[in-house]
Motif scaffolding. Sequence first.
Motif, short mmCIF file in Angstrom:
data_model
loop_
_atom_site.label_atom_id
_atom_site.label_comp_id
_atom_site.label_asym_id
_atom_site.label_seq_id
_atom_site.Cartn_x
_atom_site.Cartn_y
_atom_site.Cartn_z
N GLN A 475 1.03 -1.19 -0.05
CA GLN A 475 -0.05 0.00 0.04
C GLN A 475 0.82 1.37 -0.01
O GLN A 475 0.72 2.44 -0.77
CB GLN A 475 -0.82 -0.03 1.12
N VAL A 478 2.10 1.72 -3.45
CA VAL A 478 1.26 2.19 -4.47
C VAL A 478 0.95 3.77 -4.44
O VAL A 478 0.82 4.60 -5.03
CB VAL A 478 -0.11 1.57 -4.27
N GLU A 479 1.08 4.27 -3.11
CA GLU A 479 0.84 5.69 -2.75
C GLU A 479 2.09 6.31 -3.33
O GLU A 479 1.95 7.56 -3.73
CB GLU A 479 0.79 5.89 -1.13
N VAL A 493 1.77 0.18 -10.90
CA VAL A 493 0.40 0.61 -9.78
C VAL A 493 -0.54 -0.47 -10.29
O VAL A 493 -1.14 -1.10 -9.09
CB VAL A 493 0.00 2.00 -10.00
N LYS A 494 -0.99 -0.71 -11.25
CA LYS A 494 -2.15 -1.58 -11.62
C LYS A 494 -1.57 -3.30 -11.35
O LYS A 494 -2.41 -3.79 -10.43
CB LYS A 494 -2.40 -1.69 -13.14
N LYS A 497 -1.71 -3.37 -7.22
CA LYS A 497 -3.27 -3.25 -6.71
C LYS A 497 -3.76 -4.62 -7.07
O LYS A 497 -4.49 -5.33 -6.14
CB LYS A 497 -4.04 -2.18 -7.60
N GLU A 498 -3.41 -5.13 -8.31
CA GLU A 498 -3.47 -6.63 -8.33
C GLU A 498 -3.37 -7.73 -7.41
O GLU A 498 -4.00 -8.57 -6.69
CB GLU A 498 -3.45 -7.15 -9.72
N LEU A 500 -2.62 -6.51 -4.14
CA LEU A 500 -3.31 -6.57 -2.96
C LEU A 500 -4.90 -6.95 -2.97
O LEU A 500 -5.26 -7.88 -2.04
CB LEU A 500 -3.47 -4.92 -2.71
N THR A 501 -5.37 -7.21 -3.97
CA THR A 501 -6.80 -7.92 -4.39
C THR A 501 -6.48 -9.16 -4.26
O THR A 501 -7.17 -10.10 -3.41
CB THR A 501 -7.16 -7.50 -5.77
#
Length: 716
Positions: A475, A478-479, A493-494, A497-498, A500-501
């Motif tokens: 996280q 990403v920030e 970034v994408k 985020k994947e 993290l999901t």
Amino acid sequence: MSTCSVSKGCFVFKPSTKKRRLSEKTDHYFRSTSNDSEDTVLRFITCQSLWSQIKSETEQIQEDMNKQLLDNLVSFLSRSHSDFQEKTTEWTSRMKFREIPTAALVLGVNVTDHDLTFRGLSDVLQNNITPYVALLEAKDCPGIKNLMQKLMGQLMNCDIDVDSLEDEDCVQVSQNKIRCSMPSLISWYESVTKKTDSETPSEKRNSSSRHWQSPPVVVVFKDMESFTTKVLQDFIVISSQHIHELPLVLIFGIATSPMIIHRLLPHSVSSLLCIELFQSLSCKEHLSTIIDKLLLTSHFPFKLGEKVLQVLINIFLYHDFSVQNFIKGFQLCIVEHFYSQPLSVLCCHLVDIKKRVYSLSHDQCENIRRLPSFRRYVEKQESGKQIELLTNDSFLKEETEKLLEDLHVYHENYVSILRCLHVFTSSLPKYPLGKQIRELHCACLENQVWETNEYESSLQLARMLNKTDLVTMLQQCVEILVSSSGKEFDKTVKHLKEFLTQFQNLEASEASQEQDVSVSSQKELQKKTDLYHLQKTLLELKESRRSKKLTKFEMLRFEVVDYIDRLVRKYLVPAGDRTLHEIVYFNAATVLRGHLNAAPRTALHTALNNPHWYLKNEALKCDGGGISNKAPDICIVYKLHLECGRLINLVDWLEAFSTVVTAAEEPNGDAASSDQVDDIIHARFIRAVSELELLGFIKPSKQKTDHVARLTWGGC
């Protein structure tokens, strides 16, 4: 200028403190005979512009870091002043016990940075609270009388509005007649506050918008440890007896520990103080902020090489902990880079690169071709492009513009990925790549960081992180990448985020799967009641645990670490491997070390033994260790004294000096002129010997009156 004295004498009139205008231009010293004057002026302007931006940024950083501290001090003064003004019960009890409100301000051992903090504190107090602020130093206050003189002099100057030199002279004369004592200070304060109360409502309203009514008198002891105990005791005891008449507030500047107050002051004196402790930020935190804002950013085109940055950090950590000295060293790097590097004219912001590249002369194009990084770049190109780069200036300028733009993009990407890597490595056990981001930055500048053992151990530790820490780090990454100015991180970034999901979806499935496995293993154990079958089942479970396959979480954790590793290998390439890095990076660590790491004995020996090194006079050159008669007298005397033993005969020394000095003179001359020359030579010799004694090379000998003793050996 007239005086009121009836006797004849010599009177001193101090000149005004107005700054004199410098007649010579500063850029005159920046010019070099080997370079084009127009290009040198442009480099000087670029250097000035860059430093002004960096200076304003450092001042803003200093202001932001001290804001909390200054706000707390203002709040403390507000409470103390309101108690005095309202005459509350608390202040009455304080007045009964004669307690003085005191702020113990712990600033740390970086003493050279304290002046800037106190200056900011004085400005805040004088602009918002009270005009009566006095800054005292131990060197100016050896006794209580000197302290009172300095205190009253500073406070009374606060109240004076000097519009002309005549008024200033009258004020100076009147102050000398005032007796420096606490009753005099109280009477002056009462007269000043009465004068404020008698102002018109409009004037009073304007003054109250800046200062409080009956403002407190703030006395700042900048270096409390250096004050003598008797001076502090006397001042505190005297002030406590008049605290009901004068709203006095003390601020102690402390470099070591608050316990110094109790070591310097006995209990009978320290009990007269109502002390509140204030702590400034650590100088290491300040340095980290400076490096983060000035070096780890793409706003400023100028960069420091690994060795240069390491020199500045080592001086900070092992010498003085001074952030101001670090900034001065950074300023020296900027000046030295723009002075010594002709291509530093291209060390500018991205919007100015195209204009400056296409205005380069042929000589500057040749300077680009001589750069080692550019030569390596040319060797990797095809033969046709190599010829164009080495012969065609227009093609070279187009390629230079592209390379400088690529270098700018590299810096943007480098900073973002460096911060992401620091997020992963800063929380690992034993910090293999360092706890501070500056350590990681130096490691990445030095060589390919992924080839080091520390990086490998960091990856191994990262592959053992728990899910909570790993999700938190992702996280943060990403920030960082979202707020980055780099344009290549959308896919990154994408992808993060994947990850993290997938971690979020993993929680429910893994929990149910573990529950099913535990239930099935318990059922298996319950079925087998025979000892042989039970032992066999336990052995099978043990073997299965040894050869157990990785769980989904472990596989996903490996994927995350490998992805971060790929980003590091792609974006954290050392700056030395980038083409044209010499234009924006300063790597002359030896030059910087020679300026900042003082070696006075070596420098003194070099100046006396080889004056041409500093004076740059061709007439002073001498071969084979000879002595030139053109050298300064002290250099001749110094070289002659190196040939002597422990005791030096002054007569022999004078004869040798006279021989060297008169070596080039014609032997023809009358006796009168030779006697006159001898007297002059004798006087020159006496002066040179006195200078050597002052520098500590010789001293008079008690064994023989016509000899001196030598004190130094080994040249340097």
